[in-house]
Design a protein around this motif. Structure first.
Motif, mmCIF file in Angstrom:
data_model
loop_
_atom_site.group_PDB
_atom_site.id
_atom_site.type_symbol
_atom_site.label_atom_id
_atom_site.label_comp_id
_atom_site.label_asym_id
_atom_site.label_seq_id
_atom_site.Cartn_x
_atom_site.Cartn_y
_atom_site.Cartn_z
ATOM 1 N N ASP A 1 2.019 8.752 -1.775
ATOM 2 C CA ASP A 1 2.655 9.254 -0.538
ATOM 3 C C ASP A 1 2.937 8.501 0.503
ATOM 4 O OD1 ASP A 1 -0.123 9.575 0.104
ATOM 5 O OD2 ASP A 1 -0.343 11.349 0.107
ATOM 6 N N GLY A 2 2.374 7.915 0.320
ATOM 7 C CA GLY A 2 2.618 6.516 2.087
ATOM 8 C C GLY A 2 1.540 6.624 2.437
ATOM 9 N N ARG A 3 -0.036 7.205 1.725
ATOM 10 C CA ARG A 3 -1.551 7.200 2.649
ATOM 11 C C ARG A 3 -2.037 5.924 2.737
ATOM 12 N NH1 ARG A 3 -5.004 11.597 0.274
ATOM 13 N NH2 ARG A 3 -3.627 11.160 -1.285
ATOM 14 N N ALA A 4 -2.441 5.491 4.260
ATOM 15 C CA ALA A 4 -3.092 4.177 3.774
ATOM 16 C C ALA A 4 -4.410 4.174 3.522
ATOM 17 C CB ALA A 4 -2.912 3.346 4.947
ATOM 18 N N ILE A 5 -5.381 3.322 2.830
ATOM 19 C CA ILE A 5 -6.474 2.883 2.717
ATOM 20 C C ILE A 5 -7.239 2.373 3.010
ATOM 21 C CG2 ILE A 5 -8.213 3.410 0.937
ATOM 22 C CD1 ILE A 5 -6.240 6.565 1.127
ATOM 23 N N GLU A 6 -8.085 2.495 4.057
ATOM 24 C CA GLU A 6 -9.172 1.300 4.932
ATOM 25 C C GLU A 6 -10.485 1.496 4.591
ATOM 26 O OE1 GLU A 6 -7.339 -0.778 6.064
ATOM 27 O OE2 GLU A 6 -5.500 -0.045 6.267
ATOM 28 N N THR A 7 -10.665 0.665 4.464
ATOM 29 C CA THR A 7 -12.762 0.624 4.694
ATOM 30 C C THR A 7 -13.156 0.989 5.157
ATOM 31 O OG1 THR A 7 -12.813 -1.627 4.288
ATOM 32 C CG2 THR A 7 -14.753 -0.899 4.711
ATOM 33 N N ALA A 8 -13.872 2.534 4.909
ATOM 34 C CA ALA A 8 -14.461 3.342 5.274
ATOM 35 C C ALA A 8 -16.014 3.540 4.943
ATOM 36 C CB ALA A 8 -13.753 4.501 4.961
ATOM 37 N N GLU A 9 -16.670 4.449 5.899
ATOM 38 C CA GLU A 9 -18.145 4.411 5.351
ATOM 39 C C GLU A 9 -18.341 5.911 5.241
ATOM 40 O OE1 GLU A 9 -21.975 4.330 8.819
ATOM 41 O OE2 GLU A 9 -21.008 2.381 8.792
ATOM 42 N N PHE A 10 -19.229 6.767 4.454
ATOM 43 C CA PHE A 10 -19.874 7.951 3.708
ATOM 44 C C PHE A 10 -21.436 7.543 3.595
ATOM 45 C CE2 PHE A 10 -15.310 6.788 2.153
ATOM 46 C CZ PHE A 10 -14.674 8.168 1.901
ATOM 47 N N ARG A 11 -21.720 8.681 4.699
ATOM 48 C CA ARG A 11 -22.908 8.845 4.963
ATOM 49 C C ARG A 11 -23.764 7.981 5.464
ATOM 50 N NH1 ARG A 11 -24.336 14.458 2.403
ATOM 51 N NH2 ARG A 11 -22.548 15.971 2.085
ATOM 52 N N GLY A 12 -22.881 6.982 5.314
ATOM 53 C CA GLY A 12 -24.151 5.186 5.957
ATOM 54 C C GLY A 12 -23.839 4.572 4.938
ATOM 55 N N VAL A 13 -23.135 4.710 3.823
ATOM 56 C CA VAL A 13 -22.523 3.447 3.386
ATOM 57 C C VAL A 13 -21.100 3.009 3.084
ATOM 58 C CG1 VAL A 13 -22.348 3.333 0.702
ATOM 59 C CG2 VAL A 13 -24.028 4.126 2.276
ATOM 60 N N THR A 14 -20.948 1.770 3.169
ATOM 61 C CA THR A 14 -19.547 1.528 3.426
ATOM 62 C C THR A 14 -18.695 1.653 2.259
ATOM 63 O OG1 THR A 14 -20.352 0.218 5.235
ATOM 64 C CG2 THR A 14 -18.210 -1.048 4.076
ATOM 65 N N SER A 15 -17.945 2.204 2.015
ATOM 66 C CA SER A 15 -16.745 2.032 0.833
ATOM 67 C C SER A 15 -15.466 1.379 0.834
ATOM 68 C CB SER A 15 -16.522 3.497 0.579
ATOM 69 O OG SER A 15 -15.864 3.619 -0.771
ATOM 70 N N GLN A 16 -15.051 0.305 0.392
ATOM 71 C CA GLN A 16 -14.451 -0.885 0.053
ATOM 72 C C GLN A 16 -13.018 -0.184 -0.523
ATOM 73 O OE1 GLN A 16 -17.196 -3.859 -0.885
ATOM 74 N NE2 GLN A 16 -16.342 -5.076 1.357
ATOM 75 N N GLY A 17 -12.650 0.277 0.071
ATOM 76 C CA GLY A 17 -11.457 1.754 -1.412
ATOM 77 C C GLY A 17 -11.297 2.091 -1.943
ATOM 78 N N MET A 18 -10.410 2.735 -2.754
ATOM 79 C CA MET A 18 -11.111 4.404 -2.746
ATOM 80 C C MET A 18 -10.434 4.074 -4.702
ATOM 81 S SD MET A 18 -9.188 7.973 -1.776
ATOM 82 C CE MET A 18 -7.582 7.593 -3.176
ATOM 83 N N LEU A 19 -11.592 4.976 -5.571
ATOM 84 C CA LEU A 19 -11.103 5.266 -6.853
ATOM 85 C C LEU A 19 -9.951 6.560 -6.827
ATOM 86 C CD1 LEU A 19 -14.164 4.786 -8.907
ATOM 87 C CD2 LEU A 19 -13.321 2.899 -7.832
ATOM 88 N N CYS A 20 -9.147 5.923 -7.586
ATOM 89 C CA CYS A 20 -7.453 6.946 -8.141
ATOM 90 C C CYS A 20 -7.756 8.091 -8.664
ATOM 91 C CB CYS A 20 -6.638 6.699 -7.218
ATOM 92 S SG CYS A 20 -5.741 5.507 -6.592
ATOM 93 N N SER A 21 -7.473 9.128 -8.799
ATOM 94 C CA SER A 21 -7.590 9.883 -9.761
ATOM 95 C C SER A 21 -5.862 10.228 -9.624
ATOM 96 C CB SER A 21 -7.603 11.260 -9.390
ATOM 97 O OG SER A 21 -6.861 12.410 -8.430
ATOM 98 N N GLY A 22 -5.322 11.109 -11.295
ATOM 99 C CA GLY A 22 -4.396 11.409 -11.814
ATOM 100 C C GLY A 22 -3.116 12.027 -10.897
#
Length: 797
Positions: free
Chosen positions: A101-122
């Motif tokens: 759908d065009g949404r961009a995913i960047e490195t983010a931080e969740f409650r103090g822990v860095t997340s490099q990308g995202m695991l995708c659902s169907g």
């Protein structure tokens, strides 16, 4: 029809791009509405392997994952999916990547822990509407682009097919078209079944067809289930491209073959069939069936069902029953392939409001010779994916074989119809490009045998159209039509109809056109009692909706519906008319009698506020005046007598009669209760006239005479008559007695009360006498007036 481009290439060696192919198909009559790209704007999504999954230090539901993404690289990704397991292959979007759908995913931080990308659902990849967790991949290497694995690099051609091209509701059908249009080689799917040793199907199942006219062919196979499990990823991918949801290996194969060969199949739980017997019969009185969607449906006796000796287990050609559905406990499957009557399936699906992919195909028509082929194809696929093992043999009851279609074609007629200059060899070449079609030359005529899957080819002109499609419509030269054109102008009746319309428009009305269909509920709205002639309506055998189940017997209710809709949109001043037909029932087995009718309504302001005068709402006399104007224009004398109609205001209704006593129609004010039910803000006046009488009335000869040269003599005359005698009747007697010297007569006063006795009324008339050749004397006028009074006294008391 949704056609996966990659899937299509399995059946035809086409070198055209999806865009080029779409142009070719559209030019040949198979319109491609759009080309969908399932992957959309997706990029940077690769296969990842979960190397480690640990709890988030500051969250109860989040997990911290170490994900291998190829080249020895690991990413740390935070996810809340509930189905994370070490070693699982999952789609992961890298930082900087985009979802479909065009949404961009960047490195983010969740409650103090860095997340490099995202695991995708169907759901995030556009494969499903909802997903309980991350999508688990069956195959792939870490770092590999996930789009080819999920079919997201495909192109889907969305075809808008005409109803006659039922063969193109399948991948093979479209492949045949591509082969014929481009010359590409066609590859049909294999259908040989790898049968293992064991008891034949005849010992395991029995089929009885009690309604051969509704089920000319029924085939069945028995299969031993190996596992009720998800189907392979490639099969799921193709089903999703076609718009279907994967379920399990057995069910998915039946849907796959339906899309592939245009033959709906259905799998029953073999052990749920009583006495291992399948019966094709009509539904019993009051019989019910819970279908696969969980709905309990009451069946009509006209509907065809699949049953065992004890109960119905499926609605033939529409949907299976829940009592024989495939489940995790299923150990054996009875696989059905049949040819059902298209009309019966259409009526059943419509009556129950239950449309399915299968019913849509049966309604359009399937290939009766392809039923067994599709059954074998499904059995082979189930064996290939490890879902089930086919038992030897096929049950095939072909009770009413389809007659082969042979068409005689005159080759010279091809150029005659198309305006082309093709040689006989070129015409034969184009026809032979159509798969399954054979051409046998017999002198000046050809004998063309049509394959069973092309049920749209029935006549010579159909073959001419096929030549035109393959030759290319754009290549056919422009030619000037020849022949005799019909004489211009209107018929006498059409001319009179236009005359009626001009009069109505001249009176300030707008014409509307409404549906000839309505609902019996309109009779209740109009307060018509039981037994009223208008309630005798012609009912439709297959109505399109509950609001359109009968043919109308009155015209003005359609205008009331329009008035109500307009009033709800603040359009309160309405002067509308319609010249249409009503339908009256005839004898048994006969078509209804159609009668032309003219109806009009008036509501709101007849005169708007202006400096020359104040505004005025329409009233009864405006409606009556329109009727008089119509009759006057047509030279038809009419009179009005009091009437009582349940839908008109008591005391403000009249019946319109001709001078010969024929009933022309009614005019009056709509009953207040009906106006309130329609929520109309102003009083509404209506008229409905028999247009047949208006159109067929003899037109009087137009006579011309010079303007009068001599003055008129004016007199007033008041007569006392019984209350029930209408003024029109008094006026008619006076005119007859007045003779040619009576130039005009008008009623100008009505009086009741003393000294006029009760039950009587006084009518005052303004009279004008005039002669064309002299000035009348008072004595002459007095004699005429005395004769008029005597005639009124004698005839009317």
């Amino acid at each position: 029809m949704r056609v996966s481009y990659q899937w299509l290439l399995e059946y035809v060696e086409c070198e055209l791009s999806p865009e080029e192919l779409a142009e070719v198909l559209t030019g040949a009559g198979l319109a491609v509405e759009e080309i969908e790209r399932p992957g959309g704007q997706m990029r940077g999504v690769v296969v990842g392997r979960l190397a480690a999954v640990e709890d988030h230090p500051r969250s109860d539901h989040l997990k911290v994952c170490q994900v291998e993404v190829g080249r020895g690289e690991r990413l740390q990704v935070v996810s809340g999916a509930p189905n994370l397991a070490v070693g699982a292959l999952v789609p992961v979007i890298l930082p900087g990547g985009r979802l479909p759908d065009g949404r961009a995913i960047e490195t983010a931080e969740f409650r103090g822990v860095t997340s490099q990308g995202m695991l995708c659902s169907g759901a995030e990849l556009g494969l499903e509407k909802e997903s309980p967790g991350v999508l688990i991949l069956e195959e792939g290497r870490p770092g590999e682009d996930v789009r080819p694995l999920l079919g997201l690099d495909d192109a889907v051609l969305v075809l808008e097919l005409t109803t006659n091209r039922a063969d193109c509701w399948s991948m093979v059908g479209v492949a045949r078209e591509v082969s014929a249009l481009t010359g590409a080689r066609l590859r049909l799917p294999p259908t040989e079944v790898p049968e293992e040793k064991g008891p034949p199907v005849e010992e395991l199942a029995r089929v009885e067809v009690w309604e051969p006219e509704l089920c000319p062919r029924y085939t069945g196979r028995v299969l031993e289930v190996r596992a009720i499990a998800p189907s392979p990823l490639w099969l799921q991918r193709r089903l999703r491209a076609a718009g279907l949801r994967p379920i399990n290996g057995v069910v998915d194969v039946t849907n796959y073959v339906m899309l592939e060969l245009n033959q709906p199949l259905h799998a029953f739980d073999y052990d749920a069939l009583a006495q291992r017997t399948v019966i094709v019969r009509r539904a019993r009185p009051g019989e019910e069936l819970v279908t696969l969607d969980g709905q309990a449906r009451k069946l009509a006796e006209t509907m065809l069902v699949i049953a065992d000796p004890e109960k119905a287990v499926g609605l033939a050609g529409v949907m299976g029953g829940a009592n024989s559905a495939i489940s995790s406990a299923t150990r054996r499957v009875f696989l059905e392939g049949a040819w059902f009557d298209a009309t019966n399936i259409r009526r059943t699906a419509k009556a129950l409001g239950l449309r399915s992919e299968a019913s849509g195909r049966f309604e359009r028509g399937i290939d009766p010779e392809g039923v067994r082929t599709a059954l074998n194809r499904a059995a082979r696929l189930m064996a290939e994916i490890g879902a089930a093992r086919p038992v030897p043999g096929v049950l095939d009851l072909y009770l009413r074989p389809a007659a082969p279609v042979t068409i005689r074609l005159r080759p010279d007629k091809v150029n005659f119809f198309l305006g082309t200059h093709l040689s006989r060899d070129e015409v034969a070449g184009y026809l032979r490009r159509l798969p399954g079609l054979t051409v046998e030359e017999q002198g000046e005529e050809w004998l063309v045998r049509v394959p069973s899957f092309r049920r749209d080819l029935e006549a010579e002109i159909d073959l001419v159209e096929e030549v035109a499609r393959l030759y290319g419509y754009h290549r056919i030269p422009e030619t000037i039509p020849f022949g005799l054109a019909p004489a211009p102008g209107l018929t006498a009746v059409q001319a009179k109809e236009e005359e009626l319309r001009r009069v109505m428009v001249g009176c300030g009305f707008n014409e509307v056109v409404t549906y000839s269909l309505t609902s019996p509920r309109v009779f209740d709205l109009l307060r018509l009692p039981e037994g009223h002639p208008a309630r005798r309506a012609v009912s439709l055998l297959q109505p399109l909706s509950e609001e359109q189940t009968i043919l109308r017997t009155l015209l003005f209710p359609s205008l009331l519906e329009v008035a109500g809709r307009n009033a709800s949109r603040q359009q309160e001043d309405q002067f509308l008319f319609e010249l249409g037909r009503i339908f009256l029932p005839a004898g048994p087995g006969e078509l209804p009698r159609e009668r032309r009718t003219l109806a009009g309504i008036l509501t709101g302001r007849f005169a708007r506020r202006h400096w020359t005068g104040s505004e005025r709402e329409a009233d009864f006399y405006d409606a009556r005046g329109v009727v008089e104007r119509l009759c006057q224009h047509l030279g038809l004398a009419c009179r009005f007598v009091a009437a009582q109609e349940p839908y008109l205001h008591p005391g403000r209704a009249a019946r319109v009669l001709t001078q010969r006593g024929e009933e022309l129609g009614v005019v009056g004010e709509l009953h207040p209760l009906i106006r309130a039910a329609l929520d109309l803000p102003h009083r509404l006046y209506l008229f409905e006239l028999d247009a047949e009488l208006l159109l067929t009335a003899p037109r009087p000869e137009i006579q011309y005479r010079p303007l009068p040269r001599f003055p008129a003599v004016k007199r007033d005359l008041a007569l006392v008559v019984d209350e029930e005698i209408p003024a029109a009747e008094v006026a008619a007697v006076l005119k007859e007695a007045g003779g040619e010297l009576l130039a005009s007569l008008e009623v100008f006063d009505l009086y009741r009360g003393a000294p006029v006795e009760e039950g009587r009324k006084s009518l005052a008339f303004s009279l004008s006498f005039q002669a064309p050749d002299r000035t009348l004397t008072d004595a002459e006028v007095d004699r005429i007036l005395t004769g008029m009074v005597s005639a009124a006294a004698e005839k009317l008391g």
